[in-house]
Write a protein that holds these residues in place. Structure first.
Motif, short mmCIF file in Angstrom:
data_model
loop_
_atom_site.label_atom_id
_atom_site.label_comp_id
_atom_site.label_asym_id
_atom_site.label_seq_id
_atom_site.Cartn_x
_atom_site.Cartn_y
_atom_site.Cartn_z
N TRP A 93 42.80 11.91 32.06
CA TRP A 93 42.90 13.19 30.82
C TRP A 93 43.76 14.41 31.24
N SER A 94 43.13 14.68 32.47
CA SER A 94 43.72 16.15 33.09
C SER A 94 43.83 17.40 32.22
N GLY A 95 43.10 17.27 30.99
CA GLY A 95 42.92 18.62 30.37
C GLY A 95 43.32 18.32 28.91
N PRO A 96 43.05 19.45 27.95
CA PRO A 96 43.22 19.32 26.38
C PRO A 96 44.77 19.55 26.45
N GLY A 97 45.25 18.52 25.29
CA GLY A 97 46.78 18.52 24.89
C GLY A 97 47.53 17.44 25.69
N ARG A 98 47.13 16.98 26.73
CA ARG A 98 47.82 15.81 27.55
C ARG A 98 48.14 14.75 26.37
N PHE A 99 47.08 14.36 25.55
CA PHE A 99 47.42 13.01 24.51
C PHE A 99 47.20 13.74 23.30
N ARG A 100 48.37 13.22 22.39
CA ARG A 100 48.09 13.79 21.13
C ARG A 100 46.80 13.01 20.18
N ASN A 101 46.39 12.12 20.59
CA ASN A 101 45.14 11.57 19.84
C ASN A 101 44.59 10.35 20.86
N GLU A 102 43.57 9.65 20.21
CA GLU A 102 42.82 8.56 21.00
C GLU A 102 43.80 7.61 21.20
N ALA A 103 44.71 7.15 20.15
CA ALA A 103 45.72 5.93 20.34
C ALA A 103 46.33 6.26 21.61
N ALA A 104 46.93 7.29 22.13
CA ALA A 104 47.82 7.83 22.99
C ALA A 104 46.91 7.52 24.24
N PHE A 105 45.70 8.00 24.45
CA PHE A 105 44.87 7.68 25.42
C PHE A 105 44.58 6.15 25.80
N ALA A 106 44.31 5.48 24.76
CA ALA A 106 44.15 4.09 24.67
C ALA A 106 45.36 3.43 25.14
N ALA A 107 46.62 3.60 25.03
CA ALA A 107 47.58 3.08 25.39
C ALA A 107 47.93 3.47 26.81
N LEU A 108 47.43 4.56 27.41
CA LEU A 108 47.30 4.88 28.96
C LEU A 108 46.33 3.86 29.40
N ALA A 109 45.21 3.82 28.83
CA ALA A 109 44.43 2.93 29.43
C ALA A 109 44.65 1.52 29.48
N GLY A 110 45.65 1.23 28.51
CA GLY A 110 45.91 -0.24 28.54
C GLY A 110 45.11 -1.27 27.58
N VAL A 111 44.28 -0.41 26.57
CA VAL A 111 43.62 -1.15 25.64
C VAL A 111 44.10 -0.71 24.24
N ALA A 112 45.22 -0.42 24.11
CA ALA A 112 45.95 -0.48 22.72
C ALA A 112 46.32 -1.63 22.37
N PRO A 113 46.03 -1.99 20.99
CA PRO A 113 46.29 -3.29 20.38
C PRO A 113 48.06 -3.08 20.19
N ILE A 114 48.79 -4.10 20.56
CA ILE A 114 50.11 -4.31 19.99
C ILE A 114 50.23 -5.52 19.02
N GLU A 115 51.17 -5.52 18.12
CA GLU A 115 51.24 -6.74 17.27
C GLU A 115 51.90 -7.87 18.20
N ALA A 116 51.24 -8.92 18.07
CA ALA A 116 51.92 -10.14 18.78
C ALA A 116 51.99 -11.37 17.82
N SER A 117 52.50 -11.25 16.37
CA SER A 117 52.41 -11.75 15.57
C SER A 117 53.70 -13.06 15.56
N SER A 118 53.67 -13.93 14.91
CA SER A 118 54.81 -14.85 14.74
C SER A 118 54.60 -15.77 13.64
N GLY A 119 55.44 -15.75 12.57
CA GLY A 119 55.43 -16.59 11.35
C GLY A 119 54.29 -15.97 10.64
N LYS A 120 53.38 -17.03 10.15
CA LYS A 120 52.39 -16.64 9.40
C LYS A 120 51.18 -16.21 9.92
N ASN A 121 51.15 -16.24 11.38
CA ASN A 121 49.89 -15.96 12.06
C ASN A 121 50.16 -14.29 12.49
N THR A 122 49.00 -13.53 12.26
CA THR A 122 48.87 -12.30 12.62
C THR A 122 47.89 -12.08 13.69
#
Length: 160
Positions: A93-122
């Motif tokens: 984290w290294s201090g306030p201002g490093r991440f814009r929001n919780e989603a940015a921190f989740a992306a760094l931690a590798g736990v941010a969901p990304i869409e992996a849909s195909s066809g009708k399946n979401t």
């Protein structure tokens, strides 16, 4: 280490502490055989190193725990977060201002969901791009620290 069966038998089955103490108690000068003297000397030196390094590790762990308790004690209250995880989050984290929001921190931690849909399946999967220093989440679920505290069901409570 190669040693005569009699010496290996004497040390076999000892706990780590007892084995270190037994090796520290070896007296190289008590034998006239140069091979045995060298063997005892090396075992004694290794035991001394193990004892000293173990003490240094415990001291460093205590210092790290004190720092984490002082600066990030609130993280330690969360279920699944120990001293090492809290320290890594603090450093990342290294201090306030490093991440814009919780989603940015989740992306760094590798736990941010990304869409992996195909066809009708979401569906979604975890983002594989993460900081290498962060603890690696399980392939099918995020690290308990990223999910947050969960209250276990009360004994006897019906599960739904």
């Amino acid at each position: 280490m190669t040693a005569p069966e009699q010496q290996r038998q004497r040390l076999r089955g000892l706990t780590r502490t007892a084995l270190i103490d037994a090796c520290l108690a070896l007296r190289p000068s008590a034998t006239t055989d140069p091979e045995e003297r060298t063997r005892r000397l090396v075992m004694q030196r290794l035991a001394r190193r193990i004892r000293d390094l173990t003490g240094e590790i415990h001291a460093a762990d205590d210092e790290l725990a004190a720092l984490v308790h002082q600066h990030m004690g609130h993280l330690l209250q969360m279920r699944g977060v120990g001293v090492i995880t809290a320290a890594q989050c603090w450093v990342s984290w290294s201090g306030p201002g490093r991440f814009r929001n919780e989603a940015a921190f989740a992306a760094l931690a590798g736990v941010a969901p990304i869409e992996a849909s195909s066809g009708k399946n979401t569906r979604h999967r975890l983002n594989p791009r993460r900081s290498r220093a962060q603890p690696r989440p399980a392939p099918h679920r995020p690290h308990p620290a990223a999910v947050g505290p969960r209250n276990p069901p009360v004994r006897g409570q019906a599960h739904q």
